[in-house]
Design an enzyme around this catalytic site. Structure first.
Site, PDB file in Angstrom:
ATOM      1  N   GLY A  76     -64.998   5.054 -17.471  1.00  0.00           N
ATOM      2  CA  GLY A  76     -65.208   6.491 -17.578  1.00  0.00           C
ATOM      3  C   GLY A  76     -66.391   6.994 -16.778  1.00  0.00           C
ATOM      4  N   THR A  77     -67.462   6.221 -16.729  1.00  0.00           N
ATOM      5  CA  THR A  77     -68.657   6.663 -16.004  1.00  0.00           C
ATOM      6  C   THR A  77     -68.359   6.854 -14.522  1.00  0.00           C
ATOM      7  OG1 THR A  77     -70.201   5.649 -17.570  1.00  0.00           O
ATOM      8  CG2 THR A  77     -71.000   6.006 -15.325  1.00  0.00           C
ATOM      9  N   ASN A 159     -68.347  12.721 -27.799  1.00  0.00           N
ATOM     10  CA  ASN A 159     -68.400  11.310 -28.158  1.00  0.00           C
ATOM     11  C   ASN A 159     -69.258  11.021 -29.377  1.00  0.00           C
ATOM     12  OD1 ASN A 159     -70.275  12.169 -26.011  1.00  0.00           O
ATOM     13  ND2 ASN A 159     -71.194  10.163 -26.317  1.00  0.00           N
ATOM     14  N   GLN A 187     -62.998  10.018 -25.149  1.00  0.00           N
ATOM     15  CA  GLN A 187     -62.864   9.888 -26.602  1.00  0.00           C
ATOM     16  C   GLN A 187     -61.552  10.464 -27.111  1.00  0.00           C
ATOM     17  OE1 GLN A 187     -64.729   8.282 -28.807  1.00  0.00           O
ATOM     18  NE2 GLN A 187     -66.308   7.686 -27.356  1.00  0.00           N
ATOM     19  N   HIS A 209     -61.392   0.686 -22.833  1.00  0.00           N
ATOM     20  CA  HIS A 209     -61.923   0.043 -24.034  1.00  0.00           C
ATOM     21  C   HIS A 209     -62.077   1.009 -25.206  1.00  0.00           C
ATOM     22  CE1 HIS A 209     -66.337   1.227 -24.067  1.00  0.00           C
ATOM     23  NE2 HIS A 209     -65.962   1.667 -22.884  1.00  0.00           N
ATOM     24  N   THR A 245     -61.425  -3.496  -4.400  1.00  0.00           N
ATOM     25  CA  THR A 245     -60.302  -4.350  -4.775  1.00  0.00           C
ATOM     26  C   THR A 245     -59.897  -4.057  -6.210  1.00  0.00           C
ATOM     27  OG1 THR A 245     -61.058  -6.078  -3.266  1.00  0.00           O
ATOM     28  CG2 THR A 245     -59.530  -6.738  -5.005  1.00  0.00           C
ATOM     29  N   CYS A 332     -73.861   4.664 -25.379  1.00  0.00           N
ATOM     30  CA  CYS A 332     -73.707   4.688 -23.917  1.00  0.00           C
ATOM     31  C   CYS A 332     -75.034   4.704 -23.169  1.00  0.00           C
ATOM     32  CB  CYS A 332     -72.871   5.902 -23.510  1.00  0.00           C
ATOM     33  SG  CYS A 332     -71.204   5.868 -24.196  1.00  0.00           S
TER      34      CYS A 332
END
Length: 387
Positions: A76-77, A159, A187, A209, A245, A332
């Site tokens: 997500g970041t 979040n 979220q 995750h 990759t 986070c």
């Protein structure tokens, strides 16, 4: 120290356990002898590419968008940074404006990306406040949008507090003005229905995750007619936007997790809402415990409370010793012990411990009742200053 099997895990918003079905589909890509770069033309490369594209189809189906709009990232970041920076840079080059509008309770991946664009590159940044329930006023946010606004970023659900934002009202209004709209849906995905096209979302972020997939892999959705500048330069994979990759095993796991989340969304939403409300009702009957965030416009798995007179870290550690894993807020920010910007934005009480209990697969009524019992036991010494 209690074993992992003895701990009641109520921190799914930080990370969720990988579903067995996800592990199963990943294993062939993790075993010795499994090889193949998804960009290679030989048979092993084509096999890896086919697995990636199958996962892309699964994510697209789960979101109700086209596979071309699904780009894989490391999480997500990265997705947030690529979307915001890339869209701002593209708008600047096209002469469509350079200003950014966001909210005061965004994830650090959004806020710090916006602040970097302001501090390093000189872009104007307007940060819109929220009410004490954690909700943005749609009219206030739209009033901050001007003719030079390049991007608006508003998360679908917070979040920490679990508050769901009115993206369904703000997005279409921005689409009418031709302003790019980014939403962090990390979220929200798998917890509530999403309508990216209907909400006018240009780009969104997901992280595997958070919905029972592996760590280190995520998604940036990107509307087909949008061409942001890349943040990473290299092999020009993923529509030329995200170089690197491809993580085949992780992407395969993400695809499977997205398909699982899609299939269980309705039933799991009802189940989690029932458990959430059971926990809220029980906790808020205790002296000094109040609910943070919006009472109804919140994620089905999030319970965020203030415990007056208690210390957050001490209470969390006491619950941990009792076999309850929860959080004092977002996980986070590495090593962060200071009060979160979200609590400041909603003017949350400073003389209270703020605890987040987030539910997920495997959470049961017995877990909820045990959590209530342990916190009730702790509150007696807490009010006497022992915690």
């Amino acid at each position: 120290m209690k074993s992992q099997d003895e701990i009641i895990y109520l921190d799914h918003a930080a990370t969720s356990p990988v579903a067995p079905e996800v592990t199963e589909v990943m294993l062939p890509w993790l075993r010795a002898g499994s090889v193949g770069n998804a960009s290679s033309l030989h048979s092993l490369g084509r096999r890896a590419r086919a697995a990636v594209e199958d996962a892309r189809d699964q994510v697209a189906a789960a979101l109700g968008i086209t596979p071309l709009e699904v780009l894989f990232t490391s999480g997500g970041t990265e997705a947030d940074n690529q979307a915001i920076k890339g869209l701002v840079w593209a708008a600047r080059e096209a002469g469509r404006g350079t200003a950014i509008v966001t909210s005061a309770i965004e994830h650090p991946a959004v806020l710090e990306a916006c602040e970097w664009l302001r501090d390093v590159e000189g872009h104007r940044l307007d940060i819109v406040g929220v009410g004490t329930d954690g909700r943005v006023d749609p009219e206030e946010m739209l009033e901050a949008v001007g003719p030079d606004t390049a991007v608006v970023s508003l998360m679908t659900a917070n979040n920490e507090l679990g508050t769901v934002q009115p993206v369904d009202l703000i997005g279409p209004a921005l689409a009418e003005r031709g302003v790019s709209f980014h939403s962090d849906t990390v979220q929200a995905f798998g917890k509530i229905p999403l309508d990216l096209h209907g909400w006018g979302i240009t780009a969104a972020a997901l992280s595997a995750h958070k919905f029972n997939g592996p760590t280190g892999v995520g998604v940036m959705t990107l509307r087909r007619d949008v061409d942001p500048h890349p943040v990473l330069h290299g092999g020009r994979q993923e529509r030329g936007v995200r170089s690197g990759t491809l993580n085949v095993a992780g992407i395969v796991g993400l695809g499977a997790a997205a398909e699982l989340a899609r299939g269980r969304l309705a039933d799991e939403g009802i189940r989690l809402t029932t458990l959430r409300d059971r926990l809220i009702e029980a906790l808020t009957t205790l002296d000094g415990v109040t609910l943070n965030g919006h009472p109804t416009e919140r994620l089905p798995n999030n319970v965020h409370v203030a415990v007056t007179g208690a210390d957050a870290e001490a209470t969390l550690l006491a619950l941990d010793r009792a076999g309850i894993a929860c959080s004092t807020g977002s996980a986070c920010q590495s090593g962060a012990a200071q009060r979160s910007h979200v609590l400041d934005a909603v003017e949350a009480a400073t003389d209270a411990a703020h605890l987040r209990f987030s539910l997920g697969l495997g959470t049961t009524e017995a877990h909820i009742d045990r959590c209530v019992a342990e916190l009730t036991r702790l509150l007696v010494p807490a009010t006497a200053g022992a915690i």
